[in-house]
Design a protein around this motif. Structure first.
Motif, PDB file in Angstrom:
ATOM      1  N   GLU A 118       0.806  -1.217   0.000  1.00 31.29           N
ATOM      2  CA  GLU A 118       0.000   0.000   0.000  1.00 31.29           C
ATOM      3  C   GLU A 118       0.845   1.276   0.000  1.00 31.29           C
ATOM      4  OE1 GLU A 118      -3.216  -0.027  -0.515  1.00 31.29           O
ATOM      5  OE2 GLU A 118      -3.229  -2.222  -0.441  1.00 31.29           O
ATOM      6  N   LEU A 119       1.976   1.258   0.708  1.00 38.79           N
ATOM      7  CA  LEU A 119       2.752   2.484   0.914  1.00 38.79           C
ATOM      8  C   LEU A 119       4.125   2.487   0.254  1.00 38.79           C
ATOM      9  CD1 LEU A 119       1.984   3.021   4.719  1.00 38.79           C
ATOM     10  CD2 LEU A 119       0.960   4.220   2.782  1.00 38.79           C
ATOM     11  N   GLY A 120       4.572   1.355  -0.229  1.00 40.88           N
ATOM     12  CA  GLY A 120       5.869   1.301  -0.889  1.00 40.88           C
ATOM     13  C   GLY A 120       7.004   0.967   0.066  1.00 40.88           C
ATOM     14  N   LYS A 121       8.226   1.159  -0.420  1.00 40.96           N
ATOM     15  CA  LYS A 121       9.421   0.752   0.327  1.00 40.96           C
ATOM     16  C   LYS A 121       9.761   1.681   1.480  1.00 40.96           C
ATOM     17  CE  LYS A 121      11.563  -2.012  -3.146  1.00 40.96           C
ATOM     18  NZ  LYS A 121      12.816  -2.516  -3.641  1.00 40.96           N
ATOM     19  N   ASP A 122       8.996   2.750   1.679  1.00 44.76           N
ATOM     20  CA  ASP A 122       9.221   3.613   2.842  1.00 44.76           C
ATOM     21  C   ASP A 122       8.887   2.886   4.137  1.00 44.76           C
ATOM     22  OD1 ASP A 122      10.177   5.958   1.622  1.00 44.76           O
ATOM     23  OD2 ASP A 122       8.150   6.501   1.019  1.00 44.76           O
ATOM     24  N   VAL A 123       8.100   1.821   4.043  1.00 52.40           N
ATOM     25  CA  VAL A 123       7.742   1.043   5.233  1.00 52.40           C
ATOM     26  C   VAL A 123       8.922   0.147   5.589  1.00 52.40           C
ATOM     27  CG1 VAL A 123       6.218  -0.729   6.168  1.00 52.40           C
ATOM     28  CG2 VAL A 123       5.294   1.052   4.693  1.00 52.40           C
ATOM     29  N   ARG A 124       9.420   0.316   6.809  1.00 47.81           N
ATOM     30  CA  ARG A 124      10.520  -0.515   7.275  1.00 47.81           C
ATOM     31  C   ARG A 124      10.008  -1.742   8.016  1.00 47.81           C
ATOM     32  NH1 ARG A 124      15.854   1.214   6.938  1.00 47.81           N
ATOM     33  NH2 ARG A 124      16.043  -0.832   7.815  1.00 47.81           N
ATOM     34  N   ASN A 125       8.934  -1.541   8.827  1.00 50.52           N
ATOM     35  CA  ASN A 125       8.446  -2.651   9.621  1.00 50.52           C
ATOM     36  C   ASN A 125       7.053  -2.318  10.141  1.00 50.52           C
ATOM     37  OD1 ASN A 125       8.568  -5.147  10.787  1.00 50.52           O
ATOM     38  ND2 ASN A 125      10.259  -4.673  12.161  1.00 50.52           N
ATOM     39  N   VAL A 126       6.321  -3.342  10.532  1.00 45.02           N
ATOM     40  CA  VAL A 126       5.053  -3.162  11.233  1.00 45.02           C
ATOM     41  C   VAL A 126       5.252  -3.775  12.611  1.00 45.02           C
ATOM     42  CG1 VAL A 126       2.611  -3.738  11.303  1.00 45.02           C
ATOM     43  CG2 VAL A 126       3.680  -3.158   9.131  1.00 45.02           C
ATOM     44  N   LEU A 127       4.969  -2.985  13.632  1.00 45.52           N
ATOM     45  CA  LEU A 127       5.199  -3.417  15.005  1.00 45.52           C
ATOM     46  C   LEU A 127       3.886  -3.755  15.682  1.00 45.52           C
ATOM     47  CD1 LEU A 127       7.629  -0.515  15.875  1.00 45.52           C
ATOM     48  CD2 LEU A 127       8.234  -2.781  15.069  1.00 45.52           C
ATOM     49  N   ILE A 128       3.838  -4.895  16.323  1.00 45.74           N
ATOM     50  CA  ILE A 128       2.680  -5.268  17.132  1.00 45.74           C
ATOM     51  C   ILE A 128       2.924  -4.655  18.507  1.00 45.74           C
ATOM     52  CG2 ILE A 128       1.352  -7.165  18.115  1.00 45.74           C
ATOM     53  CD1 ILE A 128       2.342  -8.884  15.733  1.00 45.74           C
ATOM     54  N   VAL A 129       2.208  -3.573  18.787  1.00 49.46           N
ATOM     55  CA  VAL A 129       2.440  -2.824  20.021  1.00 49.46           C
ATOM     56  C   VAL A 129       1.723  -3.478  21.199  1.00 49.46           C
ATOM     57  CG1 VAL A 129       2.237  -0.564  21.108  1.00 49.46           C
ATOM     58  CG2 VAL A 129       2.724  -0.722  18.665  1.00 49.46           C
ATOM     59  N   ASP A 130       0.472  -3.872  20.997  1.00 44.43           N
ATOM     60  CA  ASP A 130      -0.316  -4.547  22.023  1.00 44.43           C
ATOM     61  C   ASP A 130      -1.047  -5.715  21.378  1.00 44.43           C
ATOM     62  OD1 ASP A 130       0.120  -2.723  24.224  1.00 44.43           O
ATOM     63  OD2 ASP A 130      -1.199  -1.326  23.192  1.00 44.43           O
ATOM     64  N   ILE A 131      -1.168  -6.784  22.122  1.00 45.33           N
ATOM     65  CA  ILE A 131      -1.951  -7.921  21.642  1.00 45.33           C
ATOM     66  C   ILE A 131      -2.611  -8.585  22.858  1.00 45.33           C
ATOM     67  CG2 ILE A 131       0.017  -9.497  21.696  1.00 45.33           C
ATOM     68  CD1 ILE A 131      -1.238 -10.865  19.176  1.00 45.33           C
ATOM     69  N   LEU A 132      -3.865  -8.925  22.674  1.00 48.78           N
ATOM     70  CA  LEU A 132      -4.655  -9.509  23.767  1.00 48.78           C
ATOM     71  C   LEU A 132      -5.659 -10.465  23.161  1.00 48.78           C
ATOM     72  CD1 LEU A 132      -5.876  -9.325  26.778  1.00 48.78           C
ATOM     73  CD2 LEU A 132      -7.415  -7.671  25.758  1.00 48.78           C
ATOM     74  N   ARG A 133      -5.791 -11.628  23.767  1.00 50.77           N
ATOM     75  CA  ARG A 133      -6.853 -12.556  23.366  1.00 50.77           C
ATOM     76  C   ARG A 133      -7.821 -12.661  24.528  1.00 50.77           C
ATOM     77  NH1 ARG A 133      -5.008 -18.411  22.190  1.00 50.77           N
ATOM     78  NH2 ARG A 133      -4.926 -18.430  24.456  1.00 50.77           N
ATOM     79  N   GLN A 134      -9.082 -12.414  24.229  1.00 50.53           N
ATOM     80  CA  GLN A 134     -10.118 -12.495  25.247  1.00 50.53           C
ATOM     81  C   GLN A 134     -10.939 -13.745  25.017  1.00 50.53           C
ATOM     82  OE1 GLN A 134     -12.726  -9.123  25.310  1.00 50.53           O
ATOM     83  NE2 GLN A 134     -13.790  -9.811  27.126  1.00 50.53           N
ATOM     84  N   ASP A 135     -10.792 -14.702  25.912  1.00 51.89           N
ATOM     85  CA  ASP A 135     -11.559 -15.944  25.840  1.00 51.89           C
ATOM     86  C   ASP A 135     -12.805 -15.797  26.692  1.00 51.89           C
ATOM     87  OD1 ASP A 135      -9.585 -17.152  24.243  1.00 51.89           O
ATOM     88  OD2 ASP A 135      -8.434 -17.739  26.003  1.00 51.89           O
ATOM     89  N   PRO A 136     -13.874 -16.547  26.332  1.00 55.80           N
ATOM     90  CA  PRO A 136     -15.107 -16.445  27.131  1.00 55.80           C
ATOM     91  C   PRO A 136     -14.956 -17.003  28.530  1.00 55.80           C
ATOM     92  CG  PRO A 136     -15.357 -18.101  25.407  1.00 55.80           C
ATOM     93  CD  PRO A 136     -14.013 -17.479  25.259  1.00 55.80           C
TER      94      PRO A 136
END
Length: 158
Positions: free
Chosen positions: A140-158
């Motif tokens: 989408e943005l080209g080679k200017d993107v160096r990385n995508v960082l997962i800042v927060d992640i949470l799984r909510q189980d019932p």
């Protein structure tokens, strides 16, 4: 009597030897300049120095349903940031709807293959996800993107 004068002799001797060692071990000014890469040289190598990067946190979290047996068994909530070449922040926000759509496709695919089941935070599971997110962002943005960082992640189980 000589024992009384020993501290007065050793203190200046220690200070002078420490100063001498600092002068002797200091790197020459030319070597200090050579250790910092020139931006033109770094651009030739394809590396962007850390000073030439910025981090753009996407405004909203991503909520991904995890489906098993035709029912939602849990929800995964993620916050993502994009590491991008400096000066491209406005472009990220201009393209954010397309970028979010691309990220959601990747995240839904990851959920559908079981990527968020079990120990979903292990590197062998998150590594391919990070790579797929980076590839989607580059599309989408080209080679200017160096990385995508997962800042927060949470799984909510019932």
């Amino acid at each position: 009597m000589p024992k009384r004068f020993l501290p007065f002799l050793l203190i200046p001797l220690g200070i002078l030897s420490g100063a001498g060692a600092a002068v002797f071990l200091a790197p020459p000014e030319d070597d200090a300049q050579a250790a910092v890469p020139d931006t033109d040289e770094a651009a030739e190598d394809g590396d962007v120095p850390a000073a030439g990067l910025e981090y753009v946190k996407l405004n909203n979290q991503f909520v991904i349903p995890v489906v098993s047996r035709d029912r939602i068994s849990s929800l995964v909530v993620l916050s993502l940031s994009i590491e991008i070449t400096a000066g491209q922040r406005a472009r990220v926000f201009e393209q954010e709807p397309k970028l979010r759509d691309a990220f959601l496709r990747v995240l839904f695919d990851h959920a559908n293959i079981g990527g968020f089941n079990g120990p979903f935070t292990q590197e062998d599971r998150l590594g391919p996800l990070r790579t797929a997110l980076r590839d989607a962002a580059r599309k989408e943005l080209g080679k200017d993107v160096r990385n995508v960082l997962i800042v927060d992640i949470l799984r909510q189980d019932p």
